[in-house]
Design a protein around this motif. Structure first.
Motif, PDB file in Angstrom:
ATOM      1  N   THR A   1     -22.989 -57.236  -3.569  1.00  0.00           N
ATOM      2  CA  THR A   1     -23.487 -56.326  -2.552  1.00  0.00           C
ATOM      3  C   THR A   1     -23.327 -56.948  -1.164  1.00  0.00           C
ATOM      4  O   THR A   1     -23.635 -58.120  -0.958  1.00  0.00           O
ATOM      5  CB  THR A   1     -24.964 -55.970  -2.791  1.00  0.00           C
ATOM      6  N   VAL A   2     -22.828 -56.131  -0.242  1.00  0.00           N
ATOM      7  CA  VAL A   2     -22.597 -56.570   1.130  1.00  0.00           C
ATOM      8  C   VAL A   2     -23.444 -55.714   2.067  1.00  0.00           C
ATOM      9  O   VAL A   2     -23.460 -54.481   1.949  1.00  0.00           O
ATOM     10  CB  VAL A   2     -21.115 -56.441   1.515  1.00  0.00           C
ATOM     11  N   GLN A   3     -24.150 -56.344   2.985  1.00  0.00           N
ATOM     12  CA  GLN A   3     -24.910 -55.619   3.994  1.00  0.00           C
ATOM     13  C   GLN A   3     -24.005 -55.300   5.186  1.00  0.00           C
ATOM     14  O   GLN A   3     -23.322 -56.182   5.707  1.00  0.00           O
ATOM     15  CB  GLN A   3     -26.104 -56.456   4.460  1.00  0.00           C
ATOM     16  N   VAL A   4     -24.006 -54.040   5.609  1.00  0.00           N
ATOM     17  CA  VAL A   4     -23.241 -53.617   6.785  1.00  0.00           C
ATOM     18  C   VAL A   4     -24.235 -53.332   7.895  1.00  0.00           C
ATOM     19  O   VAL A   4     -25.042 -52.402   7.792  1.00  0.00           O
ATOM     20  CB  VAL A   4     -22.403 -52.359   6.493  1.00  0.00           C
TER      21      VAL A   4
ATOM     22  N   ASP B   1     -10.297 -59.119   0.303  1.00  0.00           N
ATOM     23  CA  ASP B   1      -8.923 -58.987   0.764  1.00  0.00           C
ATOM     24  C   ASP B   1      -8.577 -57.510   0.899  1.00  0.00           C
ATOM     25  O   ASP B   1      -7.921 -56.929   0.033  1.00  0.00           O
ATOM     26  CB  ASP B   1      -7.995 -59.666  -0.240  1.00  0.00           C
ATOM     27  N   ALA B   2      -9.027 -56.878   1.978  1.00  0.00           N
ATOM     28  CA  ALA B   2      -8.844 -55.439   2.165  1.00  0.00           C
ATOM     29  C   ALA B   2      -7.680 -55.180   3.126  1.00  0.00           C
ATOM     30  O   ALA B   2      -7.544 -55.856   4.147  1.00  0.00           O
ATOM     31  CB  ALA B   2     -10.116 -54.815   2.726  1.00  0.00           C
ATOM     32  N   ASP B   3      -6.853 -54.214   2.770  1.00  0.00           N
ATOM     33  CA  ASP B   3      -5.743 -53.828   3.644  1.00  0.00           C
ATOM     34  C   ASP B   3      -6.252 -53.035   4.841  1.00  0.00           C
ATOM     35  O   ASP B   3      -7.172 -52.222   4.719  1.00  0.00           O
ATOM     36  CB  ASP B   3      -4.733 -52.970   2.881  1.00  0.00           C
TER      37      ASP B   3
ATOM     38  N   LEU C   1     -15.285 -52.188   7.376  1.00  0.00           N
ATOM     39  CA  LEU C   1     -14.137 -53.085   7.193  1.00  0.00           C
ATOM     40  C   LEU C   1     -14.487 -54.516   7.591  1.00  0.00           C
ATOM     41  O   LEU C   1     -14.218 -55.468   6.851  1.00  0.00           O
ATOM     42  CB  LEU C   1     -12.949 -52.585   8.019  1.00  0.00           C
ATOM     43  N   ASP C   2     -15.092 -54.681   8.754  1.00  0.00           N
ATOM     44  CA  ASP C   2     -15.447 -56.020   9.207  1.00  0.00           C
ATOM     45  C   ASP C   2     -16.438 -56.691   8.263  1.00  0.00           C
ATOM     46  O   ASP C   2     -16.376 -57.902   8.038  1.00  0.00           O
ATOM     47  CB  ASP C   2     -16.032 -55.967  10.623  1.00  0.00           C
ATOM     48  N   ALA C   3     -17.334 -55.889   7.699  1.00  0.00           N
ATOM     49  CA  ALA C   3     -18.338 -56.460   6.801  1.00  0.00           C
ATOM     50  C   ALA C   3     -17.687 -57.017   5.538  1.00  0.00           C
ATOM     51  O   ALA C   3     -18.030 -58.119   5.088  1.00  0.00           O
ATOM     52  CB  ALA C   3     -19.381 -55.399   6.442  1.00  0.00           C
ATOM     53  N   VAL C   4     -16.740 -56.276   4.953  1.00  0.00           N
ATOM     54  CA  VAL C   4     -16.125 -56.776   3.724  1.00  0.00           C
ATOM     55  C   VAL C   4     -15.159 -57.923   4.013  1.00  0.00           C
ATOM     56  O   VAL C   4     -15.033 -58.857   3.213  1.00  0.00           O
ATOM     57  CB  VAL C   4     -15.439 -55.641   2.925  1.00  0.00           C
ATOM     58  N   LEU C   5     -14.506 -57.883   5.176  1.00  0.00           N
ATOM     59  CA  LEU C   5     -13.651 -59.019   5.537  1.00  0.00           C
ATOM     60  C   LEU C   5     -14.493 -60.270   5.763  1.00  0.00           C
ATOM     61  O   LEU C   5     -14.074 -61.393   5.433  1.00  0.00           O
ATOM     62  CB  LEU C   5     -12.851 -58.690   6.806  1.00  0.00           C
TER      63      LEU C   5
END
Length: 319
Positions: A244-247, A263-265, A254-258
């Protein structure tokens, strides 16, 4: 950084550069190694990676059956962000350029008849569409407008090849395109494809809402204006790992998962190119992109993570 290294990239050479119209040049790109050009379908675009900070998307306007090269046409935009000026002023025949794609978020669907509406350089994705439907004998028409006749790339060849199907309407001679008449004359079931500047797209979207006998598909060069949304914090569950990622309210999804190493396109970061599309496994996205149609957004099974957010406290994504 403007794009992810996972995107398929090719080194291609500018095999030709020529002026098509006032402010418009055509680039012919071939694989540096001599290999076949990547396959594509009408409506596809590629990324031209012009340097570490400039990546721009351009529609392919050549022949999908040509396996030797890719062709794009680029309008010089003096008030743009610098990409088109770089192409016009710096890129020359023989130069190498990095290409990502092709990708297609403006695909040609089957229909009994078509109406193509182009504004300026918006003619580029419609050219291969018109060629394909013409080769099948399917009825089609093209309504093509531009600032002046001299600024309208491909206009003369289109009018000469299809005088009964192509209607050229330079603004300095005819004013704005008569969308109402073109749509009212369309047969029931006609599929409309439109590409061009935002005022044209807004006008045809409004006109088509009043005419249920046609179905509209549009492609935008720039993000459409949207009402202010709720930029509150939310969380994203990564479906492939369960993490789980907090945004936060002041960062994009996008910035949150990076930030956590996913590895998001991505490419444009403004919701127009479709590179960052991710499948939605749970929750309801707050769609803010300019790629998905209203119907596609309503399905809530995919989203563009560079601009879109969440209507629910949690999203589950296929990441």
């Amino acid at each position: 950084m403007t794009s992810n290294a996972n995107q398929e990239r090719l080194q291609m050479q500018v095999a030709g550069k020529e002026t098509l119209a006032d402010g418009v040049v055509r680039l012919t790109l071939v694989d540096e190694s001599g290999a076949a050009a990547p396959a594509w379908t009408p409506g596809s675009h590629i990324d031209l990676v012009l340097d570490d900070t400039i990546t721009r998307q351009y529609s392919l306007c050549g022949d999908p059956g040509d396996t030797t090269s890719l062709t794009v046409a680029v309008l010089r935009e003096a008030d743009g962000r610098g990409g088109s000026i770089r192409v016009h002023d710096k890129l020359e025949s023989g130069d190498l350029v990095t290409v990502a794609g092709p990708r297609n978020h403006f695909a040609l669907v089957d229909a009994d008849s078509y109406l193509f509406v182009a504004g300026g350089i918006g003619i580029t994705p419609l050219l291969p569409m018109a060629r394909e439907v013409d080769s099948k004998g399917t009825p089609w028409r093209l309504l093509y407008g531009g600032r002046t006749r001299a600024s309208m790339a491909f206009a003369d060849e289109l009018a000469a090849a299809h005088p009964d199907r192509v209607l050229l309407r330079p603004q300095d001679e005819h004013g704005h395109l008569d969308l109402a008449t073109a749509l009212d004359e369309a047969e029931p079931g006609t599929v409309v494809y439109c590409c061009g500047p935002e005022p044209l797209l807004q006008a045809i979207e409004s006109a088509c809402r009043e005419r249920p006998h046609v179905t509209l598909h549009v492609e935008r060069f720039a993000p459409k204006a949207l009402p202010e949304g709720d930029d509150g914090a939310f969380e994203v569950e990564l479906g492939r790992s369960g993490r789980t990622v907090q945004v936060s309210a002041d960062e994009t999804l996008l910035d949150a998962v990076l930030r956590v190493g996913v590895d998001a396109d991505f490419s444009c970061r403004e919701g127009t190119c479709g590179t960052c599309e991710v499948a939605v496994l749970g929750g309801t996205p707050d769609h803010r992109d300019s790629v998905l149609s209203e119907d596609e957004q309503a399905e809530n099974d995919a989203m563009m993570i560079c601009v879109s957010r969440s209507c629910t406290p949690k999203l589950i994504l296929d990441l």
